[in-house]
Design an enzyme around this catalytic site. Structure first.
Site, mmCIF file in Angstrom:
data_model
loop_
_atom_site.group_PDB
_atom_site.id
_atom_site.type_symbol
_atom_site.label_atom_id
_atom_site.label_comp_id
_atom_site.label_asym_id
_atom_site.label_seq_id
_atom_site.Cartn_x
_atom_site.Cartn_y
_atom_site.Cartn_z
ATOM 1 N N TRP A 166 25.961 -3.020 -29.649
ATOM 2 C CA TRP A 166 27.329 -2.841 -30.133
ATOM 3 C C TRP A 166 27.442 -1.993 -31.386
ATOM 4 O O TRP A 166 28.540 -1.743 -31.862
ATOM 5 C CB TRP A 166 27.965 -4.212 -30.418
ATOM 6 C CG TRP A 166 27.051 -5.151 -31.167
ATOM 7 C CD1 TRP A 166 26.331 -6.187 -30.634
ATOM 8 C CD2 TRP A 166 26.721 -5.137 -32.563
ATOM 9 N NE1 TRP A 166 25.575 -6.803 -31.605
ATOM 10 C CE2 TRP A 166 25.797 -6.185 -32.800
ATOM 11 C CE3 TRP A 166 27.126 -4.344 -33.652
ATOM 12 C CZ2 TRP A 166 25.269 -6.454 -34.067
ATOM 13 C CZ3 TRP A 166 26.595 -4.606 -34.905
ATOM 14 C CH2 TRP A 166 25.678 -5.660 -35.096
ATOM 15 N N LYS A 190 25.703 -1.495 -18.818
ATOM 16 C CA LYS A 190 26.222 -2.766 -19.340
ATOM 17 C C LYS A 190 26.365 -2.674 -20.857
ATOM 18 O O LYS A 190 25.390 -2.689 -21.597
ATOM 19 C CB LYS A 190 25.308 -3.949 -19.001
ATOM 20 C CG LYS A 190 26.116 -5.248 -19.186
ATOM 21 C CD LYS A 190 25.302 -6.476 -19.487
ATOM 22 C CE LYS A 190 24.973 -6.703 -20.918
ATOM 23 N NZ LYS A 190 26.121 -6.937 -21.821
ATOM 24 N N SER A 244 17.920 -5.583 -29.537
ATOM 25 C CA SER A 244 16.961 -6.290 -30.382
ATOM 26 C C SER A 244 15.581 -6.358 -29.720
ATOM 27 O O SER A 244 15.462 -6.317 -28.488
ATOM 28 C CB SER A 244 17.465 -7.700 -30.660
ATOM 29 O OG SER A 244 17.586 -8.398 -29.438
ATOM 30 N N TYR A 254 11.532 -9.832 -17.328
ATOM 31 C CA TYR A 254 12.346 -9.750 -16.099
ATOM 32 C C TYR A 254 11.688 -8.778 -15.110
ATOM 33 O O TYR A 254 11.633 -9.043 -13.907
ATOM 34 C CB TYR A 254 13.757 -9.238 -16.373
ATOM 35 C CG TYR A 254 14.610 -10.038 -17.334
ATOM 36 C CD1 TYR A 254 14.409 -11.398 -17.538
ATOM 37 C CD2 TYR A 254 15.643 -9.408 -18.032
ATOM 38 C CE1 TYR A 254 15.225 -12.110 -18.424
ATOM 39 C CE2 TYR A 254 16.457 -10.111 -18.905
ATOM 40 C CZ TYR A 254 16.240 -11.463 -19.108
ATOM 41 O OH TYR A 254 17.034 -12.147 -19.978
ATOM 42 N N GLU A 266 14.411 0.822 -26.855
ATOM 43 C CA GLU A 266 14.728 1.279 -28.228
ATOM 44 C C GLU A 266 15.139 0.027 -28.984
ATOM 45 O O GLU A 266 16.234 -0.503 -28.768
ATOM 46 C CB GLU A 266 15.897 2.264 -28.211
ATOM 47 C CG GLU A 266 15.652 3.534 -27.432
ATOM 48 C CD GLU A 266 14.806 4.539 -28.190
ATOM 49 O OE1 GLU A 266 14.455 4.272 -29.363
ATOM 50 O OE2 GLU A 266 14.479 5.574 -27.598
ATOM 51 N N CYS A 300 19.874 0.646 -36.372
ATOM 52 C CA CYS A 300 18.492 0.269 -36.035
ATOM 53 C C CYS A 300 17.501 0.837 -37.026
ATOM 54 O O CYS A 300 16.515 0.197 -37.365
ATOM 55 C CB CYS A 300 18.168 0.730 -34.626
ATOM 56 S SG CYS A 300 18.577 2.449 -34.365
ATOM 57 N N GLU A 399 14.710 -8.223 -39.396
ATOM 58 C CA GLU A 399 15.828 -7.281 -39.354
ATOM 59 C C GLU A 399 17.126 -8.048 -39.633
ATOM 60 O O GLU A 399 17.496 -8.931 -38.861
ATOM 61 C CB GLU A 399 15.885 -6.623 -37.967
ATOM 62 C CG GLU A 399 16.942 -5.549 -37.882
ATOM 63 C CD GLU A 399 17.002 -4.895 -36.515
ATOM 64 O OE1 GLU A 399 16.924 -5.618 -35.495
ATOM 65 O OE2 GLU A 399 17.160 -3.670 -36.454
HETATM 66 P P1 NAD Z 1 20.982 -7.537 -28.417
HETATM 67 O O1 NAD Z 1 19.552 -7.376 -28.087
HETATM 68 O O2 NAD Z 1 21.487 -8.876 -28.745
HETATM 69 O O3 NAD Z 1 21.895 -7.028 -27.218
HETATM 70 C C1 NAD Z 1 21.698 -5.758 -26.634
HETATM 71 C C2 NAD Z 1 22.163 -5.808 -25.207
HETATM 72 O O4 NAD Z 1 21.362 -6.755 -24.504
HETATM 73 C C3 NAD Z 1 23.620 -6.249 -25.035
HETATM 74 O O5 NAD Z 1 24.208 -5.513 -24.006
HETATM 75 C C4 NAD Z 1 23.484 -7.704 -24.648
HETATM 76 O O6 NAD Z 1 24.558 -8.173 -23.877
HETATM 77 C C5 NAD Z 1 22.200 -7.696 -23.836
HETATM 78 N N1 NAD Z 1 21.532 -8.993 -23.829
HETATM 79 C C6 NAD Z 1 21.566 -9.956 -24.779
HETATM 80 N N2 NAD Z 1 20.854 -11.034 -24.403
HETATM 81 C C7 NAD Z 1 20.358 -10.757 -23.161
HETATM 82 C C8 NAD Z 1 19.538 -11.473 -22.245
HETATM 83 N N3 NAD Z 1 19.112 -12.705 -22.498
HETATM 84 N N4 NAD Z 1 19.218 -10.853 -21.086
HETATM 85 C C9 NAD Z 1 19.661 -9.607 -20.815
HETATM 86 N N5 NAD Z 1 20.448 -8.902 -21.634
HETATM 87 C C10 NAD Z 1 20.785 -9.446 -22.805
HETATM 88 O O7 NAD Z 1 21.249 -6.468 -29.567
HETATM 89 P P2 NAD Z 1 22.614 -6.223 -30.344
HETATM 90 O O8 NAD Z 1 22.820 -7.396 -31.235
HETATM 91 O O9 NAD Z 1 23.688 -5.816 -29.393
HETATM 92 O O10 NAD Z 1 22.244 -4.917 -31.195
HETATM 93 C C11 NAD Z 1 21.521 -4.959 -32.344
HETATM 94 C C12 NAD Z 1 20.065 -4.608 -32.085
HETATM 95 O O11 NAD Z 1 19.958 -3.331 -31.453
HETATM 96 C C13 NAD Z 1 19.277 -4.473 -33.354
HETATM 97 O O12 NAD Z 1 18.046 -5.128 -33.221
HETATM 98 C C14 NAD Z 1 19.074 -2.969 -33.496
HETATM 99 O O13 NAD Z 1 17.978 -2.607 -34.279
HETATM 100 C C15 NAD Z 1 18.964 -2.548 -32.084
HETATM 101 N N6 NAD Z 1 19.232 -1.106 -31.945
HETATM 102 C C16 NAD Z 1 18.183 -0.251 -31.724
HETATM 103 C C17 NAD Z 1 18.404 1.123 -31.618
HETATM 104 C C18 NAD Z 1 17.268 2.092 -31.387
HETATM 105 O O14 NAD Z 1 17.536 3.224 -30.990
HETATM 106 N N7 NAD Z 1 16.026 1.707 -31.609
HETATM 107 C C19 NAD Z 1 19.708 1.614 -31.714
HETATM 108 C C20 NAD Z 1 20.750 0.720 -31.924
HETATM 109 C C21 NAD Z 1 20.492 -0.639 -32.032
#
Ligand code: NAD
Length: 495
Positions: A166, A190, A244, A254, A266, A300, A399
């Site tokens: 997000w 998604k 994350s 999975y 990423e 990130c 983080e």
């Molecule tokens: P998140 O991992 O909670 O969610 C990311 C996506 O995964 C969302 O679409 C979410 O609905 C889905 N998701 C969550 N739980 C899941 C599960 N159990 N099974 C399958 N899908 C699931 O991350 P967030 O809170 O949306 O974003 C923040 C994180 O994203 C931070 O850790 C940040 O560092 C990382 N990020 C990384 C980059 C990069 O390029 N390296 C860029 C942007 C954000």
């Protein structure tokens, strides 16, 4: 569009809020009828609902994507023609920039001006860049014996599931859609549950641009349901994930427990900003502040650990604190706002609990550290700087994903580099020095996918982005991104 005014029930936001998922070229409700709420982080109110898709919806989206792929309508379309469609989509994103920026700000609370000048045009540029690239990529011919010819071509994988976070909803989606679609794949996107609006909106724009039905499906929904169903789907060929580290590891599981689909990740970071005594302190201070406070620290590659020579620490911190105190925190729809709220109530509580843990561990808050009192209903947090942090504290290792900087001092370059690398992450780093030899040594020693020397958070679509270690694998942006969405096929011809 002041917050107070918008908080009044029933007032329109001036844009149509998406409500339905997008499957097989049509906007549809979730089959079971479920919805999830969308909350504006600026005032904590629910502003709408979107379809909460589940396994049956994911099956329909993947089925549609597979059918579209097999039909060849997109996968076998001439690259020159795919290019035209993607350039049109890029143009439509720009044309609808104000609407898309408003939707982004409503979902995640980032300053509207940033969404308008950053997120949306950069998403358009990304789609356009991969559109432009795709008819300029060649295969290979192997140096085989004379009686044989081996032609090596790139082939699209099939159905790609793109699961995104997000913090930069549309641009993170574009980093996946650009190369995956350009290469001829079908995609099921998604978005995060906090930020479905722009993803849902561009599905319609993609149809308008001429993308055949089924080539792009958008499934709004929760991670544990819709996200997991994609990760475990037997007919998804590839998951491209940004989010994350914790959830990234789940996607590997999975894949292992289903069809061994390929997974590229990423993930998170805890990026060091290493500032040496001979650096330009004004430039370093401005970049360190921007590197942790932009997007309210929800980046990130946020430079969340300031690793600074003790000889200049106080001078540097004074300057950073001035930047932090001058940063205007407030209504993201106000043109003067520099930092909006964090994305959600949960994230607000999480960031505040990290600040408390820093205090408990003995670090000192130099500035910030509290909710923004004047804006009680939104998820606002003061730009926060800690001094006296040691690298084994929780605030230096985990983080936080909020506007919180941890300052750690060092005595010599060896110690600085050891601290910089003492993390499970390896996404990015900044190095500040006027000594080219030290810069070169540091850039080589730091285990990260991106190292900025005397700058921070610079980027270009032609340069790859991604991490080492638990920050993931695979690269977004640049021609290297195409590797994630294609397979090499070797065809041998005998004479
Ligand atoms: P998140 O991992 O909670 O969610 C990311 C996506 O995964 C969302 O679409 C979410 O609905 C889905 N998701 C969550 N739980 C899941 C599960 N159990 N099974 C399958 N899908 C699931 O991350 P967030 O809170 O949306 O974003 C923040 C994180 O994203 C931070 O850790 C940040 O560092 C990382 N990020 C990384 C980059 C990069 O390029 N390296 C860029 C942007 C954000």
């Amino acid at each position: 569009m002041a917050l107070a005014r918008q908080a009044q029930a029933g007032e329109s936001w001036g844009v149509q809020l998406p409500t339905q998922a997008f499957v097989d070229g049509r906007y549809v409700d979730a089959q079971a009828g479920g919805t999830l709420p969308c909350v504006f982080p600026g005032n904590g109110r629910t502003i709408g609902h979107v379809a909460a898709c589940e396994t049956a919806d994911v099956d329909a989206a993947v089925g549609s994507a597979r059918k579209a792929f097999e039909s060849g309508a997109w996968s076998r379309m001439a690259p020159q023609d795919r290019r035209k469609v993607l350039l049109k989509l890029s143009e439509l994103i720009l044309h609808n920039r104000d609407e898309l920026a408003t939707l982004e700000t409503l979902n995640v609370g980032k300053p509207l001006v940033n969404a308008k000048t950053g997120d949306i045009p950069s998403a358009a540029a990304c789609i356009g860049w991969f559109g432009e690239a795709i008819d300029k990529i060649y295969g290979e011919v192997g140096p085989t014996p004379h009686d044989l010819t081996a032609v090596i071509t790139r082939e699209p994988l099939g159905v790609v599931a793109a699961v995104v976070p997000w913090n930069y909803p549309l641009s993170m989606a574009a980093w996946k859609l650009g190369p995956a679609l350009a290469a001829g794949n079908s995609v099921v996107l998604k978005p995060a549950e906090q930020s479905p609006y722009t993803a849902l909106r561009i599905a319609g724009l993609a149809m308008e641009a001429g993308l055949p039905p089924g080539v792009l499906n958008v499934i709004s929904g929760y991670g544990e349901t819709a996200g997991q169903a994609l990760g475990r789907h037997m007919d998804v060929d590839c998951v491209t994930f940004t989010g994350s580290t914790e959830v990234g590891k789940l996607f590997m599981r999975y894949a292992g427990e289903s069809n061994a689909k390929r997974v590229s990740l990423e993930l998170g970071g805890k990026s060091p900003q290493v500032v040496l005594a001979d650096s330009d302190l004004d430039a370093a201070a401005a970049a360190v502040a921007a590197g942790i406070f932009s997007n309210a620290g929800q980046v990130c590659n946020a430079g969340s650990r300031l690793i600074v020579d003790r000889a200049i620490k106080d001078k540097l911190l004074d300057r950073i604190v001035t930047h932090a105190r001058n940063l205007r925190v407030g209504d993201p729809f106000d043109a003067d706002t520099k930092m909006g709220p964090v994305v959600s109530k949960e994230q607000h509580a999480r960031v505040l609990s990290y600040i408390e843990s820093g205090r408990q561990d003995g670090a000192t808050v130099v500035t910030g550290g509290r909710k923004v009192g004047a804006l009680p209903d939104g998820f606002f947090i003061e730009p926060t700087v800690f001094d006296g942090v040691s690298n084994d504290m929780k605030i230096a290792q985990e983080e936080i994903f909020g506007p919180v900087l941890s300052t750690i001092e060092f005595r010599d370059l060896d110690e600085a580099l050891a601290i910089a690398n003492d993390t499970v992450y390896g996404l990015a780093a900044g190095v500040w020095t006027n000594d080219i030899r030290k810069a070169q040594r540091a850039a080589k020693a730091i285990r990260a996918g991106v190292v900025w020397v005397n700058c921070f958070d610079r980027g270009n679509m032609s340069v790859p982005f991604g991490g080492f270690k638990q920050s993931g694998h695979g690269r977004d942006k640049s021609l290297h991104a195409i590797d994630k969405y294609t397979d090499w096929k070797a065809v041998w011809y005998a004479s």
